[in-house]
Design an enzyme around this catalytic site. Structure first.
Site, PDB file in Angstrom:
ATOM      1  N   LYS A   1      -2.107  12.753  -0.324  1.00 37.62           N
ATOM      2  CA  LYS A   1      -2.134  11.885  -1.510  1.00 37.62           C
ATOM      3  C   LYS A   1      -2.862  12.551  -2.674  1.00 37.62           C
ATOM      4  O   LYS A   1      -2.456  12.421  -3.819  1.00 37.62           O
ATOM      5  CB  LYS A   1      -2.778  10.531  -1.186  1.00 37.62           C
ATOM      6  CG  LYS A   1      -2.015   9.823  -0.076  1.00 37.62           C
ATOM      7  CD  LYS A   1      -1.822   8.344  -0.276  1.00 37.62           C
ATOM      8  CE  LYS A   1      -0.829   7.896   0.774  1.00 37.62           C
ATOM      9  NZ  LYS A   1      -0.243   6.655   0.713  1.00 37.62           N
TER      10      LYS A   1
ATOM     11  N   LYS B   1       8.641  11.506   5.504  1.00 41.66           N
ATOM     12  CA  LYS B   1       8.457  10.147   6.010  1.00 41.66           C
ATOM     13  C   LYS B   1       9.006   9.095   5.036  1.00 41.66           C
ATOM     14  O   LYS B   1       8.848   9.239   3.834  1.00 41.66           O
ATOM     15  CB  LYS B   1       6.935   9.935   6.185  1.00 41.66           C
ATOM     16  CG  LYS B   1       6.534   8.633   6.832  1.00 41.66           C
ATOM     17  CD  LYS B   1       5.007   8.438   6.789  1.00 41.66           C
ATOM     18  CE  LYS B   1       4.653   7.331   5.813  1.00 41.66           C
ATOM     19  NZ  LYS B   1       3.279   6.848   5.847  1.00 41.66           N
TER      20      LYS B   1
ATOM     21  N   LYS C   1       6.433   3.578   1.503  1.00 41.57           N
ATOM     22  CA  LYS C   1       6.594   2.611   0.426  1.00 41.57           C
ATOM     23  C   LYS C   1       5.957   3.055  -0.880  1.00 41.57           C
ATOM     24  O   LYS C   1       6.346   2.619  -1.936  1.00 41.57           O
ATOM     25  CB  LYS C   1       6.101   1.227   0.846  1.00 41.57           C
ATOM     26  CG  LYS C   1       4.636   1.116   1.193  1.00 41.57           C
ATOM     27  CD  LYS C   1       4.333  -0.348   1.516  1.00 41.57           C
ATOM     28  CE  LYS C   1       3.297  -0.504   2.587  1.00 41.57           C
ATOM     29  NZ  LYS C   1       2.013   0.165   2.331  1.00 41.57           N
TER      30      LYS C   1
HETATM   31  P1  ATP Z   1       1.941   4.333   1.786  1.00 45.29           P
HETATM   32  O1  ATP Z   1       3.183   5.047   1.400  1.00 45.29           O
HETATM   33  O2  ATP Z   1       1.364   3.435   0.733  1.00 45.29           O
HETATM   34  O3  ATP Z   1       0.919   5.208   2.445  1.00 45.29           O
HETATM   35  P2  ATP Z   1       3.167   3.341   4.154  1.00 45.29           P
HETATM   36  O4  ATP Z   1       4.590   2.991   3.954  1.00 45.29           O
HETATM   37  O5  ATP Z   1       2.838   4.566   4.922  1.00 45.29           O
HETATM   38  O6  ATP Z   1       2.411   3.284   2.800  1.00 45.29           O
HETATM   39  P3  ATP Z   1       1.099   1.727   5.258  1.00 45.29           P
HETATM   40  O7  ATP Z   1       0.585   0.471   4.718  1.00 45.29           O
HETATM   41  O8  ATP Z   1       0.265   2.934   5.013  1.00 45.29           O
HETATM   42  O9  ATP Z   1       2.551   2.058   4.788  1.00 45.29           O
HETATM   43  O10 ATP Z   1       1.408   1.611   6.783  1.00 45.29           O
HETATM   44  C1  ATP Z   1       1.554   0.457   7.538  1.00 45.29           C
HETATM   45  C2  ATP Z   1       1.941   0.866   8.929  1.00 45.29           C
HETATM   46  O11 ATP Z   1       3.292   1.328   8.941  1.00 45.29           O
HETATM   47  C3  ATP Z   1       1.104   2.016   9.474  1.00 45.29           C
HETATM   48  O12 ATP Z   1       0.853   1.764  10.845  1.00 45.29           O
HETATM   49  C4  ATP Z   1       1.966   3.212   9.307  1.00 45.29           C
HETATM   50  O13 ATP Z   1       1.674   4.205  10.253  1.00 45.29           O
HETATM   51  C5  ATP Z   1       3.349   2.610   9.549  1.00 45.29           C
HETATM   52  N1  ATP Z   1       4.405   3.368   8.903  1.00 45.29           N
HETATM   53  C6  ATP Z   1       4.571   3.540   7.577  1.00 45.29           C
HETATM   54  N2  ATP Z   1       5.651   4.295   7.318  1.00 45.29           N
HETATM   55  C7  ATP Z   1       6.198   4.614   8.536  1.00 45.29           C
HETATM   56  C8  ATP Z   1       7.335   5.383   8.945  1.00 45.29           C
HETATM   57  N3  ATP Z   1       8.104   5.971   8.062  1.00 45.29           N
HETATM   58  N4  ATP Z   1       7.577   5.475  10.268  1.00 45.29           N
HETATM   59  C9  ATP Z   1       6.798   4.868  11.187  1.00 45.29           C
HETATM   60  N5  ATP Z   1       5.709   4.137  10.856  1.00 45.29           N
HETATM   61  C10 ATP Z   1       5.400   4.007   9.559  1.00 45.29           C
END
Ligand code: ATP
Ligand code: LTN
Length: 328
Positions: free
Chosen positions: A112, A195, A198
């Protein structure tokens, strides 16, 4: 033994299919395994710039999504991180027991911050894993269901628990990250080497997408050369990602999914993946809309904060006492 299960999601943007597979889809079975503490990590959402109105709206959405996924507020606690003040209070203590070197090795921080000017990187982004460790420790969590990207933070929490317990006696419970067998890392549909995320939406399926949009996104997902539907993340990252999504939706193994499509062409396979995702998300979206309309999340959040505070304050007191803060 009954487990203590804790997990959270940051209200930073539109929820994706990655979030659904990692956390939301498993809520029902988690409640059968133990006591669940499920929260909206709103303090964590402040670690990158976010508009206040967007944060408020995302937090409501996330609460409604948790409930739509089957979280039963009578059998578990659903709450906003910021409404349980013990998170911030424990953070003020624990920040002294995790070190700069450890925190600078965290992949999420490196990823990040790499995109930012140094003068714009907040201290909170760097110290993020300290607060996350507190989230976990406060509830004596034994199991922390997360996606793969969060395992490093849970490992750091385990190091912290060891450090504190060695120094002050066994006052904290040792947590463990739990990954789904299939779908621990869902990749972008437009670039299956990154990955699905969001905060960096690219090739995402959003949980609010209309069925027609979901179908279009899946049908135009990047695939690989060749024509065989085979799980081979190295050489066939696109097809492997779709196989993962299909297996997660149907709760079957990758091998079973491969077997189902061994005679199929890419086009037919993609259609089946789209059908599976829509079949799962359509009723979920209908429940979500109902919950937003009747605002049932409001009471759930109030009750949840009360339940969570009672447990969290006990842990906080235990730690305050152990480190020598005077307790009346
Ligand atoms: P950001 O992009 O803001 O870091 P994020 O989409 O990774 O957000 P988080 O709020 O950080 O979402 O994650 C919530 C949960 O979803 C965490 O347990 C994270 O590991 C899981 N997660 C997020 N994206 C994925 C993905 N692409 N595949 C599997 N698990 C995911
Ligand atoms: N750091 C996580 C969200 C999160 C979390 C937690 C997950 C904050 N606190 C405690 C599990 C347990 C993330 O970025 N996905």
């Amino acid at each position: 033994m009954s487990e203590r299960i804790l997990t959270g999601i940051k209200p930073t943007g539109q929820l994706t299919l990655g979030n659904y597979i990692a956390v939301l889809k498993n809520l029902r079975s988690m409640m059968d395994r133990g006591e669940c503490f499920i929260f909206i990590a709103d303090l964590h959402a402040l670690t990158l710039p976010i508009d206040p109105e967007v944060l408020r709206q995302n937090s409501i959405d996330l609460a409604a999504f948790y409930l739509a996924a089957g979280l039963d507020p009578n059998r578990s606690a659903l709450f906003l991180q910021s409404s349980v003040s013990a998170h911030a209070e424990l953070n003020a203590i624990m920040q002294n027991f995790l070190y700069m070197g450890e925190l600078s090795r965290m992949t999420q921080f490196k990823d990040k911050s790499a995109k930012m000017k140094e003068s714009a990187i907040g201290l909170g982004l760097f110290a993020y894993p300290v607060l996350m460790a507190c989230d976990i420790i406060l509830y004596d969590a034994t199991i922390v269901p997360v996606g793969e990207d969060q395992v490093q933070h849970v490992e750091l929490t385990r190091d912290l628990v060891n450090r504190i317990n060695n120094r002050y006696g066994d006052i904290l419970t040792m947590p463990k990250a739990e990954l789904r067998k299939v779908g621990k890392r869902i990749m972008s549909l437009s670039d299956p080497t990154v990955k699905m995320s969001k905060s960096d939406p690219k090739g995402d399926i959003f949980l609010k997408d209309e069925p027609a949009v979901i179908r279009k996104k899946i049908m135009s997902a990047v695939t690989d050369s060749g024509s065989e539907v085979k799980f081979d993340p190295e050489n066939k990252p696109g097809i492997s990602n779709l196989l993962t999504i299909y297996s997660a939706m149907k709760d079957i193994s990758i091998e079973e999914a491969e077997e189902r499509f061994k005679e199929s062409r890419y086009g037919d396979f993609k259609k089946a993946v789209a059908d599976a995702v829509i079949e799962e998300l359509e009723p979920f979206q209908a429940r979500y809309k109902e919950i937003v309309a009747n605002k049932s999340y409001e009471k759930a959040l109030r009750d949840g904060a009360e339940k969570a505070s009672a447990i969290a304050n006990k842990t906080l007191k235990r730690v305050q006492k152990a480190v020598g803060l005077l307790q009346e």
